[in-house]
Scaffold this active site. Structure first.
Site, PDB file in Angstrom:
ATOM      1  N   LYS A  34      34.550  41.629 114.978  1.00 29.97           N
ATOM      2  CA  LYS A  34      33.837  40.498 114.376  1.00 29.97           C
ATOM      3  C   LYS A  34      33.393  39.523 115.461  1.00 29.97           C
ATOM      4  O   LYS A  34      32.240  39.072 115.472  1.00 29.97           O
ATOM      5  CB  LYS A  34      34.730  39.805 113.331  1.00 29.97           C
ATOM      6  CG  LYS A  34      34.946  40.634 112.077  1.00 29.97           C
ATOM      7  CD  LYS A  34      35.993  40.050 111.137  1.00 29.97           C
ATOM      8  CE  LYS A  34      36.264  41.026 109.985  1.00 29.97           C
ATOM      9  NZ  LYS A  34      37.292  40.555 109.029  1.00 29.97           N
ATOM     10  N   ASP A  38      34.246  34.663 103.793  1.00 29.59           N
ATOM     11  CA  ASP A  38      34.811  35.902 103.248  1.00 29.59           C
ATOM     12  C   ASP A  38      34.618  35.970 101.738  1.00 29.59           C
ATOM     13  O   ASP A  38      34.782  37.041 101.136  1.00 29.59           O
ATOM     14  CB  ASP A  38      36.327  35.953 103.531  1.00 29.59           C
ATOM     15  CG  ASP A  38      36.694  36.925 104.637  1.00 29.59           C
ATOM     16  OD1 ASP A  38      35.902  37.849 104.897  1.00 29.59           O
ATOM     17  OD2 ASP A  38      37.778  36.753 105.228  1.00 29.59           O
ATOM     18  N   GLN A  81      42.223  36.400 108.702  1.00 31.59           N
ATOM     19  CA  GLN A  81      42.352  37.852 108.582  1.00 31.59           C
ATOM     20  C   GLN A  81      43.587  38.217 107.762  1.00 31.59           C
ATOM     21  O   GLN A  81      44.684  37.683 107.997  1.00 31.59           O
ATOM     22  CB  GLN A  81      42.410  38.485 109.983  1.00 31.59           C
ATOM     23  CG  GLN A  81      42.371  40.001 109.993  1.00 31.59           C
ATOM     24  CD  GLN A  81      41.034  40.594 109.508  1.00 31.59           C
ATOM     25  OE1 GLN A  81      39.996  39.950 109.562  1.00 31.59           O
ATOM     26  NE2 GLN A  81      41.078  41.813 109.015  1.00 31.59           N
TER      27      GLN A  81
END
Ligand code: GUN
Length: 292
Positions: free
Chosen positions: A52, A119, A96
């Protein structure tokens, strides 16, 4: 049979994002800035977050990696989240997953400012997505929808079977595919671990999205001729013959199922790279929304 090449498509999308960023810079607008919070040293998470951050650099974003100890308290992580919410230089950030067991994941996700939740995991974004309002769509289902759109695959009126009801893939993709619009208007069945006679459902499906995490689960005798198959599985399987010591396996018995498919995503190189591209897309979107 045609391969749905997520790697190639994601490169194209990243190129478009790069162009948009460079145009922003020329026009004196803000450079998009994404932060990623990584707690602990899980190998797979390290790899994902690494990709990412690298992709951010590729498209000209600013990126910040925040690495925290496995032993961090829930309170300390919440205070870090608060700090990120207040950081005006950030357009978006991700935490994460999975988090260490002593941390309540739900509590952390609820603390993220929905405006920075690229997200799309916050209930405000999930609810807005389900109601077809402006939101952030979780990157994996967003990537699948984008792939269907760019390959011009018409799912309208078709029967789609989604396998797996996770909050980040199965549930949201089942909502998106049934929504009005293009791509959309599909008739969706959401199958899961308690579904009886799954094969009877998949054998009738025009489109199958498998987000289960069980390597080689979907076999050729479970699908009909001409099916479209989207494989979201990315399971690490030990393999001593590979220099890394493992290989990545999808949910689909690719070789056999591909023979009966009209379109199919490979693993790796299918949905995975699309996920990263759409996270970048969400970050650019957040930055554009704050232009005023
Ligand atoms: N863990 C597995 N997939 C994801 C994802 O898309 N976002 C975050 N934050 N964590 C994940």
């Amino acid at each position: 049979m045609e391969i749905l090449d997520g790697k190639k498509l994601s490169e194209q999308i990243k190129e478009e994002i790069k162009q948009a960023v460079s145009l922003r810079k020329e026009n004196g607008l803000k450079t998009p800035h994404l932060a990623a919070v990584l707690v602990g040293n899980d190998g797979a998470s390290l790899t994902y977050v690494g990709s990412k951050v690298k992709s951010c650099e590729r498209v000209g974003f600013k990126s910040t990696l925040i690495r925290l100890e496995d032993s961090i308290s829930e309170e300390a992580l919440l205070s870090k989240i608060k700090e990120l919410n207040q950081d005006d230089t950030l357009d978006g950030y991700i935490v994460q997953l999975p988090l260490p067991k002593h941390i309540n994941e739900e509590k952390i996700l609820l603390a993220v400012d929905p405006k920075k939740d690229v997200d799309g995991f916050h209930p405000a974004n999930f609810g807005r997505m389900a109601l077809e309002m402006e939101s952030f769509i979780p990157a994996t289902p967003f990537g699948i929808m984008e792939m269907l759109k760019r390959y011009d695959l018409d799912i309208s009126g078709k029967h789609c079977v989604v396998i797996g009801r996770s909050h980040i893939v199965g549930r949201p993709i089942s909502i998106l595919m049934s929504q009005k619009g293009q791509p959309g208007n599909a008739t969706v069945t959401l199958a899961h671990s308690r579904t009886k006679n799954l094969a009877a459902l998949t054998q009738k499906a025009d489109i199958i999205v498998s987000a289960l995490g069980v390597p080689d689960f979907l076999k050729a005798d479970m699908v009909k001729q001409g099916v479209i198959v989207i494989d979201v599985g990315i399971t690490r399987v030990s393999d001593e013959n590979h220099p890394r010591g493992y290989v990545i396996k999808g949910d689909v018995d690719f070789k056999a199922v591909a023979k009966k498919s009209s379109y199919i995503t490979p693993v790796p190189g299918g949905v995975g790279p699309m996920t990263i591209a759409m996270l970048l897309q969400n970050t650019l979107l957040s930055c554009e929304r704050s232009d005023g």
